[in-house]
Design an enzyme around this catalytic site. Sequence first.
Site, short mmCIF file in Angstrom:
data_model
loop_
_atom_site.label_atom_id
_atom_site.label_comp_id
_atom_site.label_asym_id
_atom_site.label_seq_id
_atom_site.Cartn_x
_atom_site.Cartn_y
_atom_site.Cartn_z
N LYS A 41 -33.73 -67.04 -7.52
CA LYS A 41 -35.42 -67.40 -7.70
C LYS A 41 -35.62 -68.31 -9.15
O LYS A 41 -35.21 -68.31 -9.90
CB LYS A 41 -36.13 -66.43 -7.39
C1 LIG Z 1 -36.46 -64.32 -2.09
C2 LIG Z 1 -37.51 -64.31 -0.18
C3 LIG Z 1 -37.70 -63.16 0.30
C4 LIG Z 1 -37.90 -62.11 -0.76
O1 LIG Z 1 -36.11 -61.33 -0.42
P1 LIG Z 1 -35.93 -60.22 -1.53
O2 LIG Z 1 -34.32 -60.41 -1.43
O3 LIG Z 1 -36.72 -59.03 -0.85
O4 LIG Z 1 -36.53 -60.30 -2.71
C5 LIG Z 1 -39.10 -62.88 1.01
N1 LIG Z 1 -39.51 -64.29 1.74
C6 LIG Z 1 -38.63 -65.70 1.11
C7 LIG Z 1 -39.46 -67.03 1.83
C8 LIG Z 1 -37.58 -65.73 0.05
O5 LIG Z 1 -37.20 -66.75 -0.13
#
Ligand SMILES: *Cc1c(COP(=O)(O)O)cnc(C)c1O
Length: 377
Positions: free
Chosen positions: A184
């Site tokens: 991210k």
């Molecule tokens: C990364 C992501 C999440 C949450 O991911 P985690 O791995 O639980 O931190 C939720 N929704 C979207 C669209 C994502 O890209």
Amino acid sequence: MSERIPLARPVLGEREEQLVLDVLRSGRLSLGPMLEEFERRFAERLGAAHASAVSSGTAGLHLAVRAAGIEAGDEVITTPFSFVASANCVLYEGARPVFCDIDPRTLNLDPRAAEAAVGERTTGILPVHIFGYPADMPAFERIARERGLWLVEDACEALGAVHADGTPVGARGNSAVFAFYANKQITTGEGGVVTCGDAAVKERIDSERNQGRVPDMGWLDHDRLGFNYRLSELACALGVAQLERLDELLAARARVAALYGEALAGIEGLRLPCPDEGGDRRSWFVYVVQLPRGVARDRAVEELRARGVDSKPYLPAIHLMSFYRERFGHRPGEFPVCEDVAARSLSLPFFPGMSEGQVARVAEALREVLACVSARA
Ligand SMILES: *Cc1c(COP(=O)(O)O)cnc(C)c1O
């Protein structure tokens, strides 16, 4: 052959090391000053009233829909073109995700389709700012107001994005969820934040992430059902350091996206991510192209790998995943725009430290692969 180009790679430096080391040496590894510091800085950076750090984006989504008042049997309108967590969080509470098709330009939930899907059991809408492009929140806010629905925003891919009215994504007062997995915009290893405009929502989330404990009561008083969705001090330290360099990270991502835009221009049938329009500003999270029609995507992935370039079909349509098909009887053809995009999407290597040479190598590999895969198709 030259070195393999990975899909993602975090930027971590001395500041991250120092702050994590400080926490280790402090002996305070959970529920300490770094948590407060990270939350305070995150809220301040966005201009959100409140921020609660949690153990993942998924945990944040779960707590956010609970705080919104979701109940078993409710229907929640959301997008099938997302990471599966945005639909799963509805299932955790015994409610049902009602999918609607997406806008072919932004790839976000289409507000008209969402409005048409509102039914008697609908209680909320959960839009996702997919690939960092702002969802049309003014439209969803109008629908929610008129129909008496709650809104939770999945902003897990959109830290740094800005709406046309100048409001940062996640700062509109709706509960909005961010995530910090290693690919991210910022990372804490694993982690997330929920922003919100309502102090009571913040209080409930803070309690439920910590076993339902009341803020100022003793450790063993639990007045509601809770979870362990806490974010450790070590992770919060990483978050503080990453937030300090957020502007630099976002600028680097935008630079790589611009390089891709130039390097991939003019490939017939290849669709690049949509440019910003109408004042909305994307925060670059991934670089996803849609392959020309008729290209065998799995072969393209293989051929790219043979040239040292990682890539991934991204994202698959949630309603066509086997679990969702079996549970809800979904079939191909329900959401044609989503299904077409999902069948053609390919995520290319994309991270702040990517060099111009690496972008050029990916582009060259993709041109070659498309020429050979299409010719034989
Ligand atoms: C990364 C992501 C999440 C949450 O991911 P985690 O791995 O639980 O931190 C939720 N929704 C979207 C669209 C994502 O890209």
